[in-house]
Design a protein around this motif. Structure first.
Motif, PDB file in Angstrom:
ATOM      1  N   ARG B  31       0.772  -1.272  -0.019  1.00  0.00           N
ATOM      2  CA  ARG B  31      -0.233   0.174  -0.089  1.00  0.00           C
ATOM      3  C   ARG B  31       1.004   1.219  -0.003  1.00  0.00           C
ATOM      4  O   ARG B  31       0.632   2.109  -0.656  1.00  0.00           O
ATOM      5  CB  ARG B  31      -1.038  -0.083   1.306  1.00  0.00           C
ATOM      6  CG  ARG B  31      -2.181  -1.079   0.986  1.00  0.00           C
ATOM      7  CD  ARG B  31      -3.035  -0.795   2.094  1.00  0.00           C
ATOM      8  NE  ARG B  31      -2.613  -1.069   3.475  1.00  0.00           N
ATOM      9  CZ  ARG B  31      -2.620  -2.335   3.995  1.00  0.00           C
ATOM     10  NH1 ARG B  31      -2.764  -3.561   3.489  1.00  0.00           N
ATOM     11  NH2 ARG B  31      -2.341  -2.534   5.315  1.00  0.00           N
ATOM     12  N   PRO B  65      -4.902  -7.766  -4.373  1.00  0.00           N
ATOM     13  CA  PRO B  65      -4.965  -8.125  -5.916  1.00  0.00           C
ATOM     14  C   PRO B  65      -5.230  -7.039  -6.936  1.00  0.00           C
ATOM     15  O   PRO B  65      -4.830  -7.149  -8.088  1.00  0.00           O
ATOM     16  CB  PRO B  65      -6.286  -9.062  -6.230  1.00  0.00           C
ATOM     17  CG  PRO B  65      -7.035  -8.768  -5.022  1.00  0.00           C
ATOM     18  CD  PRO B  65      -6.158  -8.613  -3.817  1.00  0.00           C
ATOM     19  N   ARG B  66      -5.420  -5.916  -6.275  1.00  0.00           N
ATOM     20  CA  ARG B  66      -5.817  -4.677  -7.142  1.00  0.00           C
ATOM     21  C   ARG B  66      -4.321  -4.039  -7.324  1.00  0.00           C
ATOM     22  O   ARG B  66      -4.453  -2.957  -8.007  1.00  0.00           O
ATOM     23  CB  ARG B  66      -6.558  -3.533  -6.181  1.00  0.00           C
ATOM     24  CG  ARG B  66      -7.393  -2.763  -6.780  1.00  0.00           C
ATOM     25  CD  ARG B  66      -8.026  -1.988  -5.501  1.00  0.00           C
ATOM     26  NE  ARG B  66      -8.718  -2.951  -4.698  1.00  0.00           N
ATOM     27  CZ  ARG B  66     -10.072  -3.000  -4.835  1.00  0.00           C
ATOM     28  NH1 ARG B  66     -10.841  -2.632  -5.659  1.00  0.00           N
ATOM     29  NH2 ARG B  66     -10.487  -4.066  -3.956  1.00  0.00           N
ATOM     30  N   TYR B  68      -1.270  -6.160  -8.403  1.00  0.00           N
ATOM     31  CA  TYR B  68       0.006  -6.943  -8.718  1.00  0.00           C
ATOM     32  C   TYR B  68      -0.468  -7.759  -9.978  1.00  0.00           C
ATOM     33  O   TYR B  68      -1.403  -7.896 -10.517  1.00  0.00           O
ATOM     34  CB  TYR B  68       0.409  -7.960  -7.700  1.00  0.00           C
ATOM     35  CG  TYR B  68      -0.477  -9.117  -7.392  1.00  0.00           C
ATOM     36  CD1 TYR B  68      -0.621 -10.171  -8.544  1.00  0.00           C
ATOM     37  CD2 TYR B  68      -1.400  -9.152  -6.492  1.00  0.00           C
ATOM     38  CE1 TYR B  68      -1.277 -11.148  -8.228  1.00  0.00           C
ATOM     39  CE2 TYR B  68      -2.126 -10.227  -6.098  1.00  0.00           C
ATOM     40  CZ  TYR B  68      -1.989 -11.249  -6.966  1.00  0.00           C
ATOM     41  OH  TYR B  68      -3.102 -12.340  -6.770  1.00  0.00           O
ATOM     42  N   LEU B  70       1.142 -11.383 -12.227  1.00  0.00           N
ATOM     43  CA  LEU B  70       2.105 -12.577 -12.213  1.00  0.00           C
ATOM     44  C   LEU B  70       2.349 -12.834 -13.796  1.00  0.00           C
ATOM     45  O   LEU B  70       1.410 -12.953 -14.511  1.00  0.00           O
ATOM     46  CB  LEU B  70       1.528 -13.619 -11.665  1.00  0.00           C
ATOM     47  CG  LEU B  70       2.194 -15.031 -11.766  1.00  0.00           C
ATOM     48  CD1 LEU B  70       3.474 -14.787 -10.625  1.00  0.00           C
ATOM     49  CD2 LEU B  70       1.562 -16.074 -11.312  1.00  0.00           C
ATOM     50  N   LYS B  95       3.659  -1.132 -13.567  1.00  0.00           N
ATOM     51  CA  LYS B  95       2.926   0.077 -13.679  1.00  0.00           C
ATOM     52  C   LYS B  95       3.490   0.888 -12.464  1.00  0.00           C
ATOM     53  O   LYS B  95       3.990   0.099 -11.364  1.00  0.00           O
ATOM     54  CB  LYS B  95       1.709   0.370 -13.908  1.00  0.00           C
ATOM     55  CG  LYS B  95       1.247   0.088 -15.502  1.00  0.00           C
ATOM     56  CD  LYS B  95       0.004   0.451 -15.703  1.00  0.00           C
ATOM     57  CE  LYS B  95      -1.163  -0.559 -15.078  1.00  0.00           C
ATOM     58  NZ  LYS B  95      -2.711  -0.293 -15.429  1.00  0.00           N
ATOM     59  N   VAL B 314       3.078   2.947 -38.965  1.00  0.00           N
ATOM     60  CA  VAL B 314       3.617   4.064 -38.900  1.00  0.00           C
ATOM     61  C   VAL B 314       3.107   4.507 -37.563  1.00  0.00           C
ATOM     62  O   VAL B 314       1.957   4.456 -37.165  1.00  0.00           O
ATOM     63  CB  VAL B 314       2.990   4.986 -39.562  1.00  0.00           C
ATOM     64  CG1 VAL B 314       3.641   6.438 -39.226  1.00  0.00           C
ATOM     65  CG2 VAL B 314       3.430   4.931 -41.339  1.00  0.00           C
ATOM     66  N   PRO B 316       2.978   7.514 -34.705  1.00  0.00           N
ATOM     67  CA  PRO B 316       3.374   8.667 -34.525  1.00  0.00           C
ATOM     68  C   PRO B 316       3.685   8.876 -32.827  1.00  0.00           C
ATOM     69  O   PRO B 316       2.663   8.212 -32.097  1.00  0.00           O
ATOM     70  CB  PRO B 316       1.976   9.389 -34.860  1.00  0.00           C
ATOM     71  CG  PRO B 316       0.882   8.273 -34.771  1.00  0.00           C
ATOM     72  CD  PRO B 316       1.685   7.132 -34.762  1.00  0.00           C
ATOM     73  N   ASN B 321       0.939   9.207 -23.170  1.00  0.00           N
ATOM     74  CA  ASN B 321      -0.540   9.117 -22.553  1.00  0.00           C
ATOM     75  C   ASN B 321      -0.378   8.595 -21.005  1.00  0.00           C
ATOM     76  O   ASN B 321       0.716   8.227 -20.671  1.00  0.00           O
ATOM     77  CB  ASN B 321      -1.674   8.447 -23.353  1.00  0.00           C
ATOM     78  CG  ASN B 321      -1.335   6.939 -23.443  1.00  0.00           C
ATOM     79  OD1 ASN B 321      -0.570   6.296 -22.659  1.00  0.00           O
ATOM     80  ND2 ASN B 321      -1.754   6.300 -24.727  1.00  0.00           N
ATOM     81  N   ASP B 322      -1.624   8.670 -20.420  1.00  0.00           N
ATOM     82  CA  ASP B 322      -1.504   8.217 -18.894  1.00  0.00           C
ATOM     83  C   ASP B 322      -0.857   6.607 -18.546  1.00  0.00           C
ATOM     84  O   ASP B 322      -0.145   6.566 -17.922  1.00  0.00           O
ATOM     85  CB  ASP B 322      -2.879   8.191 -18.127  1.00  0.00           C
ATOM     86  CG  ASP B 322      -3.400   9.401 -17.973  1.00  0.00           C
ATOM     87  OD1 ASP B 322      -2.863  10.288 -18.257  1.00  0.00           O
ATOM     88  OD2 ASP B 322      -4.482   9.561 -17.274  1.00  0.00           O
ATOM     89  N   PHE B 323      -1.339   6.042 -19.780  1.00  0.00           N
ATOM     90  CA  PHE B 323      -0.785   4.524 -19.599  1.00  0.00           C
ATOM     91  C   PHE B 323       0.747   4.468 -19.824  1.00  0.00           C
ATOM     92  O   PHE B 323       1.407   3.662 -18.873  1.00  0.00           O
ATOM     93  CB  PHE B 323      -1.661   3.840 -20.631  1.00  0.00           C
ATOM     94  CG  PHE B 323      -1.395   2.227 -20.624  1.00  0.00           C
ATOM     95  CD1 PHE B 323      -2.141   1.665 -19.557  1.00  0.00           C
ATOM     96  CD2 PHE B 323      -0.688   1.750 -21.689  1.00  0.00           C
ATOM     97  CE1 PHE B 323      -1.832   0.202 -19.696  1.00  0.00           C
ATOM     98  CE2 PHE B 323      -0.271   0.219 -21.626  1.00  0.00           C
ATOM     99  CZ  PHE B 323      -0.992  -0.570 -20.749  1.00  0.00           C
ATOM    100  N   ASP B 347       7.207   8.311 -36.348  1.00  0.00           N
ATOM    101  CA  ASP B 347       7.197   9.757 -36.632  1.00  0.00           C
ATOM    102  C   ASP B 347       7.340  10.503 -35.253  1.00  0.00           C
ATOM    103  O   ASP B 347       6.578  10.549 -34.440  1.00  0.00           O
ATOM    104  CB  ASP B 347       5.998  10.077 -37.208  1.00  0.00           C
ATOM    105  CG  ASP B 347       5.734  11.677 -37.680  1.00  0.00           C
ATOM    106  OD1 ASP B 347       6.530  12.178 -37.602  1.00  0.00           O
ATOM    107  OD2 ASP B 347       4.444  11.917 -38.075  1.00  0.00           O
TER     108      ASP B 347
END
Lengths: 479, 479
Positions: B31, B65-66, B68, B70, B95, B314, B316, B321-323, B347
């Motif tokens: 946490r 589990p929110r 990790y 595997l 992440k 291609v 660009p 982005n957030d991800f 690009d």
């Protein structure tokens, strides 16, 4: 049979002028779609040798590469695939404001099926309807030539190694079966010319004509449909007896010793079943819903405790992230569909649409009402892919929830589990109860049934879930 | 050889108490990591039959589990893979705030290599250093037992079908080769106990002992390292002669007729080469950088115009982005690594780090200075995977840029191409020029060289790029 029209040859100069104009137009519409955040899906199907690749390349050249994706659907009839046929297409759907182009699609993947051909056609129609309802513009093109022209082209085509080896090998054989294959296409097009997404049939006897035609149709369609909002006709749901949560008997109890013994026995059994499921390549989907503090977390822990961790994953669902928000709301659940032989355990689910999103007005009435059908269809599609789908509602009463909230508040190790949001949700208990009752009634069906789990007693709840999972898998294995 | 220690048996009660305590602790640290947005990577390697699965399951049970994932690295030595070995690991990196657990990792995938064993070890060290520098906590565990104990366990293990068929078949044979395999592991562990990420060697002769040991080490490591920020020691780059952009001759010109003819010839040649590249499964990476309005878009169009659209994409690159932001900054470029035999055309590229991010202060000085090395290493890893890496800088002068900006402003069809940001960037021309000059000097190398493309004349620029790509591929094919 689609007839090959006599096509007036276009002069090179005229072709060039028209093409340049249309390409500019399509580029402009792409920018508009981006502004309006409309996702666009363009499907190309067609007989071998119709120049799909060349036509798509022309289309791509008119687009800003910052906003399209081309998905080339491989010929996977004989390949072992790890997930349902539809899964890969979901993965490649366009994000808001972007364009996905499918070079062959679910039609190609369905055309040669035998056993589940009809089911697959129904699934296609349902999915296309869902996508269109979600605000996506879906366009479908079918390209064809005459048998003679095909024969000429296939001879040239043989040396292109980017087409799969197999498809090259059988390319010429296909010309022999031209009529039969065309027949199959006509049949599937008829079934799927569904008034939801209609087909554009384009004769590609003259390639330049076909290129212009496709560009023209795309620009016309986009022009007409970019501004049109999805249907706002109110949905009238059939009257139905809601499920009465107060009838659930919550007084069950179980002694610690009995719990321990039974737990051990069930966990061992599920451990063995995991192997069976793996060997038989059955995907198992377990959906957990329930009141806050109903014990989902602890329940899931006991469920997976003795499983091989390589064979399952637990997927916690909270509000969608940016990435997920840019896709239709069911997208992320397809995304997490387990590999054949594996378990996917959802901690909260796609039912959020008719629970929290309904109660908190995150979804419009039209949206959540429509979703009962959409969810039933998705689960149906999963079951059609040989999945076991098990859905749990963990039921506790309001007093028990309060007791657990207080306990969490007062126990240092558990404080992180309780948030202000939990208390806020609790105030809306009645609204949620209404939503739950309706959800169960409207989405309970024999192929993906709901199981209501009395959970005032955690021991009882855990054993109940384990037992249900074991039985559902055993039943499936017997089939 | 790692010796099997005499282990004091732990009583069941003591084991349970200690385990429960450690699990709570690990959960708490998870946490905390989430709060601090620290990504955590935990690698498990070990001889067959050491109970990796059971130990990982114990770890998973202590986690929310929110947060990790595997990743089970398959035994893919004999499988044809579509992308470089490292690609799949990049896909599964954690992440920010999340934990990724690798059940076998790049070590397992490297252990049996022959030809590129040494290279792969260097790549591993570089990647681990990069990840740690990017703020990730990386932990490595190696589990082992004695030969005797392994033999006992492998006999039981045979019936677990979740292990791949092959690995089951050869499980028992492995016991016979225990010494040889252990030797291989010791060697790779020695090479990779690199002072950047050190190994934890855990004896799993007694499974309960090993479980506690792993939990203990994880909680200690996290406790020590969650608060520690990554090194802030300033980086001193070697003095180097910057590349002088003013030496580029921009006066080249080419007549429309000659352009048309040569373009056609080059495009035809590249079209043929695409087939060669596909057959030989060579991935081709083409990176475009250049001044705003240098003509990247039009250039890319001509490059791909005659290619089969199924064989290239291609990509660009704009701000992540957030991800993408929740991953190390090089992550998205690995993500887009083309399949073997395909083209990926970027690009704008990973060089954004030392261009816009440097000039606009989106990256700290430490970050962009470090990235020269990181980028060189990444390109080296790509080249090691048999990729052709071609990097273009499209050079125009300041006057030509102004001319093109004005043209865009005044031409209705082109207005969308010009934004306020372009004008703002132009004001910083000198700063950018400095950054470009240094970038070229510091990241030019024989295996992934820069090509400076004189682009005041668009025709010349397009042909120059096509010619360079053709020659680079031809050279590679000759190898």
């Amino acid at each position: 049979m689609f007839t090959v029209e006599k096509i007036k040859k276009i002069s090179k100069v005229d072709y060039k002028t028209q093409k340049d104009e249309l390409m500019l137009k399509v580029g402009e519409l792409q920018r508009k779609a981006k502004e309006l955040k409309v996702p666009i899906l363009i499907i190309f199907e067609g007989m071998q040798g119709t120049g799909k690749g060349l036509i798509i390349n022309e289309l791509l050249l008119s687009l800003d590469p910052r906003g399209y994706n081309l998905y080339n659907n491989p010929d996977d009839r004989k390949n072992l695939t790890e997930r349902p046929m539809f899964w890969k297409f979901w993965e490649h759907l366009p994000k808001t404001g972007e364009i996905s182009i499918f070079y062959r699609s679910w039609y190609f993947s369905t055309l040669w099926r035998e056993k589940d051909y009809n089911r697959s056609c129904i699934d296609i129609n349902n999915i296309e309807e869902f996508l269109q309802d979600s605000g996506m513009v879906v366009l479908k093109f079918f390209l064809y030539t005459s048998k003679n022209e095909q024969s000429k082209r296939l001879k040239r085509f043989e040396k292109n190694p980017l087409s799969s080896k197999k498809s090259r090998r059988i390319a010429l054989r296909k010309n022999k079966h031209y009529d039969e294959i065309m027949d199959k296409w006509e049949k599937i097009i008829q079934i799927s010319d569904n008034g939801i997404v209609d087909w554009h049939i384009v004769c590609a006897e003259d390639l330049n004509f076909a290129k212009l035609e496709v560009l023209k149709l795309i620009s016309q369609e986009l022009e007409n449909r970019l501004e049109v909002k999805t249907s706002q006709i109110p949905i009238v749901l059939p009257t139905i007896q809601s499920f009465d949560l107060s009838t659930v008997d919550l007084k069950q109890n179980i002694k610690p010793k009995e719990y321990k013994e039974t737990l051990k026995k069930y966990q061992k059994r599920l451990h063995d079943l995991q192997f069976e499921v793996f060997k038989k390549k059955i995907p198992v989907i377990i959906a957990y819903e329930g009141w806050d503090a109903a014990g989902k977390g602890g329940n899931i822990k006991r469920l997976v405790e003795k499983l091989d961790p390589r064979g399952y994953s637990v997927i916690p669902i909270s509000s969608p992230n940016d990435f997920e928000k840019s896709r239709p709301y069911l997208w992320r659940f397809w995304h997490y569909f387990p590999k054949f032989g594996y378990f996917a355990i959802f901690d909260r689910t796609w039912y959020g649409r008719v629970l929290v999103e309904r109660v908190e007005n995150f979804a419009t009435e039209l949206e959540w009402k429509r979703s009962y059908k959409e969810i039933r269809e998705m689960e149906e599609q999963w079951v059609n892919s040989n999945a076991v789908v098990i859905k749990f509602w963990l039921q506790i009463d309001k007093d028990e929830q309060l007791r657990r909230f207080e306990e969490r508040k007062n126990n240092q190790d558990k404080q992180w589990k309780i948030t202000d949001e939990d208390w806020r949700n609790r105030e809306k208990w009645d609204e949620y109860e209404l939503a739950v009752s309706e959800m169960i009634a409207r989405t309970n069906n024999i192929r993906a049934p709901w199981t209501i789990v009395p959970s005032n007693n955690k021991y009882y709840s855990r054993l109940f879930v384990l037992k249900t999972v074991i039985e559902a898998i055993e039943d499936h294995l017997k089939k």
